[in-house]
Design an enzyme around this catalytic site. Structure first.
Site, PDB file in Angstrom:
ATOM      1  CB  CYS A   9      -0.974   0.000   1.175  1.00  0.00           C
ATOM      2  SG  CYS A   9      -2.129  -1.377   1.123  1.00  0.00           S
ATOM      3  CG  HIS A  22      -2.999   3.782   2.092  1.00  0.00           C
ATOM      4  ND1 HIS A  22      -3.543   3.382   0.892  1.00  0.00           N
ATOM      5  CD2 HIS A  22      -3.020   2.692   2.903  1.00  0.00           C
ATOM      6  CE1 HIS A  22      -3.875   2.105   0.974  1.00  0.00           C
ATOM      7  NE2 HIS A  22      -3.572   1.668   2.184  1.00  0.00           N
ATOM      8  CG  ASN A  71      -6.494  -0.508   1.381  1.00  0.00           C
ATOM      9  OD1 ASN A  71      -5.835  -0.085   0.435  1.00  0.00           O
ATOM     10  ND2 ASN A  71      -5.941  -0.944   2.498  1.00  0.00           N
TER      11      ASN A  71
HETATM   12  N1  COA Z   1     -18.393  -7.689   9.807  1.00  0.00           N
HETATM   13  C1  COA Z   1     -18.875  -7.889  11.030  1.00  0.00           C
HETATM   14  N2  COA Z   1     -18.107  -8.187  12.091  1.00  0.00           N
HETATM   15  C2  COA Z   1     -16.790  -8.313  11.870  1.00  0.00           C
HETATM   16  C3  COA Z   1     -16.215  -8.145  10.598  1.00  0.00           C
HETATM   17  C4  COA Z   1     -17.083  -7.831   9.541  1.00  0.00           C
HETATM   18  N3  COA Z   1     -16.644  -7.623   8.284  1.00  0.00           N
HETATM   19  N4  COA Z   1     -14.879  -8.321  10.677  1.00  0.00           N
HETATM   20  C5  COA Z   1     -14.617  -8.602  11.970  1.00  0.00           C
HETATM   21  N5  COA Z   1     -15.762  -8.602  12.687  1.00  0.00           N
HETATM   22  C6  COA Z   1     -15.953  -8.853  14.116  1.00  0.00           C
HETATM   23  C7  COA Z   1     -14.795  -9.599  14.743  1.00  0.00           C
HETATM   24  O1  COA Z   1     -14.944 -10.989  14.534  1.00  0.00           O
HETATM   25  C8  COA Z   1     -14.946  -9.218  16.187  1.00  0.00           C
HETATM   26  O2  COA Z   1     -15.970  -9.998  16.755  1.00  0.00           O
HETATM   27  P1  COA Z   1     -15.867 -10.509  18.289  1.00  0.00           P
HETATM   28  O3  COA Z   1     -15.810  -9.251  19.106  1.00  0.00           O
HETATM   29  O4  COA Z   1     -17.107 -11.288  18.450  1.00  0.00           O
HETATM   30  O5  COA Z   1     -14.614 -11.292  18.346  1.00  0.00           O
HETATM   31  C9  COA Z   1     -15.455  -7.769  16.125  1.00  0.00           C
HETATM   32  O6  COA Z   1     -15.975  -7.594  14.796  1.00  0.00           O
HETATM   33  C10 COA Z   1     -14.382  -6.740  16.368  1.00  0.00           C
HETATM   34  O7  COA Z   1     -13.234  -7.085  15.616  1.00  0.00           O
HETATM   35  P2  COA Z   1     -11.936  -6.225  15.651  1.00  0.00           P
HETATM   36  O8  COA Z   1     -10.939  -6.841  14.729  1.00  0.00           O
HETATM   37  O9  COA Z   1     -11.525  -5.952  17.073  1.00  0.00           O
HETATM   38  O10 COA Z   1     -12.509  -4.855  15.037  1.00  0.00           O
HETATM   39  P3  COA Z   1     -11.738  -3.515  14.799  1.00  0.00           P
HETATM   40  O11 COA Z   1     -12.486  -2.407  15.422  1.00  0.00           O
HETATM   41  O12 COA Z   1     -10.262  -3.622  15.105  1.00  0.00           O
HETATM   42  O13 COA Z   1     -11.879  -3.338  13.244  1.00  0.00           O
HETATM   43  C11 COA Z   1     -10.578  -3.556  11.244  1.00  0.00           C
HETATM   44  C12 COA Z   1     -11.287  -4.282  12.364  1.00  0.00           C
HETATM   45  C13 COA Z   1      -9.985  -4.602  10.303  1.00  0.00           C
HETATM   46  C14 COA Z   1     -11.578  -2.710  10.504  1.00  0.00           C
HETATM   47  C15 COA Z   1      -9.460  -2.660  11.851  1.00  0.00           C
HETATM   48  O14 COA Z   1      -8.648  -3.423  12.716  1.00  0.00           O
HETATM   49  C16 COA Z   1      -8.609  -2.062  10.800  1.00  0.00           C
HETATM   50  O15 COA Z   1      -9.053  -1.233  10.052  1.00  0.00           O
HETATM   51  N6  COA Z   1      -7.329  -2.431  10.719  1.00  0.00           N
HETATM   52  C17 COA Z   1      -6.446  -1.940   9.705  1.00  0.00           C
HETATM   53  C18 COA Z   1      -6.711  -2.689   8.434  1.00  0.00           C
HETATM   54  C19 COA Z   1      -6.045  -2.048   7.269  1.00  0.00           C
HETATM   55  O16 COA Z   1      -6.258  -0.903   6.998  1.00  0.00           O
HETATM   56  N7  COA Z   1      -5.204  -2.831   6.565  1.00  0.00           N
HETATM   57  C20 COA Z   1      -4.515  -2.383   5.420  1.00  0.00           C
HETATM   58  C21 COA Z   1      -3.479  -1.394   5.800  1.00  0.00           C
HETATM   59  S1  COA Z   1      -2.557  -0.925   4.424  1.00  0.00           S
END
Ligand code: COA
Length: 319
Positions: free
Chosen positions: A113, A246, A276
């Site tokens: 990215c 980004h 993304n």
């Molecule tokens: N829909 C519904 N629920 C979802 C889900 C989806 N698409 N994806 C995950 N969940 C659930 C998880 O299973 C978890 O459930 P639980 O509490 O029962 O275990 C809950 O949502 C919370 O998950 P968590 O991973 O703690 O959520 P978060 O607030 O950290 O958000 C991301 C997850 C991926 C959105 C966040 O971590 C993020 O944006 N990370 C960076 C990702 C990124 O940008 N990557 C590329 C960088 S270049």
């Protein structure tokens, strides 16, 4: 001598996949995706539409905007994580599709990215040193091909698209500084770890990610890279007219801007419209803000990105 961007272009495939479409594919909801990521929809390349095809559309638009001919391009640097094939490079395939014969160097950059930031910084060195006259710098991705569409933790985040800029020699300030970094010890945190051996895929070819780790790391290093760029140019955060981040996640974008003390009115956000798009996201957002007239001559613009590797960086320029 400086290098200066004289044309931008972008392209998003026609097919749109909304959050509601995803509700029918995995256990997710429009509300969850909007709240946690800010994404409303993403674009998906048609069957057979490759990274070079998306790049071609974006490049033609950038070359038109620059007011030059494809044949005037004497350097192509293309950033992608989803190349058309193992080799030749997607940059060489793009050069052929643009009809450039006997051209200058063309090569791919793989920094996930951060790819466009790496590519732009590299092109700047060629152009500002006088080695090349007109560089085409492209970010293009067909991430839909490396997503596990049954994994709700990753498939809702990404989309396909391309963005491109033409960079040319200039006596007037353009790119003022670039700041690239990598920390390979994080290589397993965000990866598509498969490889091809003996004609077979070894390991998973799909994206795997520790979302929370990526989130925290991204906010930390993006703030550091932009601050480094501001300090290197003896500027203050208040001197920045536009931050083009980004487009991974609106919460990462907002947290970074808040840490930097840059108000959201000065931040270009397009993540809602295309998710993304990895190496394509920064030039896509830049092109949209240039074409709608937000970015004006002589303004101070900072581009930043972070991605798998980890890799990250920032480019500060005067428009
Ligand atoms: N829909 C519904 N629920 C979802 C889900 C989806 N698409 N994806 C995950 N969940 C659930 C998880 O299973 C978890 O459930 P639980 O509490 O029962 O275990 C809950 O949502 C919370 O998950 P968590 O991973 O703690 O959520 P978060 O607030 O950290 O958000 C991301 C997850 C991926 C959105 C966040 O971590 C993020 O944006 N990370 C960076 C990702 C990124 O940008 N990557 C590329 C960088 S270049």
């Amino acid at each position: 001598m400086y290098s200066k961007i004289i044309g931008t272009g972008s392209y998003l495939p026609e097919k749109i996949l909304t959050n509601h479409d995803l509700e029918r594919m995995v256990d997710t909801s429009d509300e969850w995706i909007r709240e946690r990521t800010g994404i409303v929809q993403r674009h998906i390349a048609a069957d057979g539409q490759m990274a070079s095809d998306l790049a071609l559309e974006a490049s033609r638009r950038a070359i038109d905007a620059a007011g030059i001919q494809a044949q005037d391009i004497d350097l192509i640097i293309l950033a992608t994580t989803t190349p058309d094939m193992i080799f030749p490079s997607t940059a060489c395939i793009l050069q052929d599709k643009l009809g450039i014969s006997g051209g200058g160097p063309a090569f791919d950059v793989q920094a996930v990215c951060s790819g466009f930031i790496y590519a732009l910084a590299t092109a700047d060195m060629f152009v500002s040193s006088g080695k090349c006259r007109n560089a085409l710098v492209v970010g293009t991705e067909v991430y839909s091909r490396i997503l596990d569409w049954t994994d709700r933790t990753t498939c809702v985040l990404f989309g396909d698209g391309a963005g491109a800029v033409v960079l040319t020699q200039s006596n007037q300030p353009g790119i003022l500084s670039s700041h690239l970094h990598a920390s390979g010890s994080y290589n397993k945190v965000l990866a598509a770890p498969g490889n091809i051996c003996g004609g077979k895929i070894q390991g998973s070819p799909f994206i795997t990610m520790e979302g929370n780790t990526v989130f925290k790391f991204a906010v930390k290093v993006l703030e550091e890279a932009v601050s480094e760029a501001i300090t290197a140019n003896n500027l203050q955060a208040s001197d920045i007219d536009w931050l083009i981040p980004h487009q991974a996640n609106i919460r990462i974008i907002k947290s970074t801007a808040k840490k930097l003390g840059i108000p959201m009115e000065k931040v270009v956000t397009t993540v809602d419209q295309h998710g993304n798009t990895s190496a394509a996201s920064v030039p896509l957002a830049l092109d949209i803000a240039v074409r709608d007239g937000r970015i004006k001559s002589d303004q101070c613009v900072v581009l930043e990105g972070v991605g798998g590797g980890f890799t990250w960086g920032a480019v500060l320029l005067r428009w």
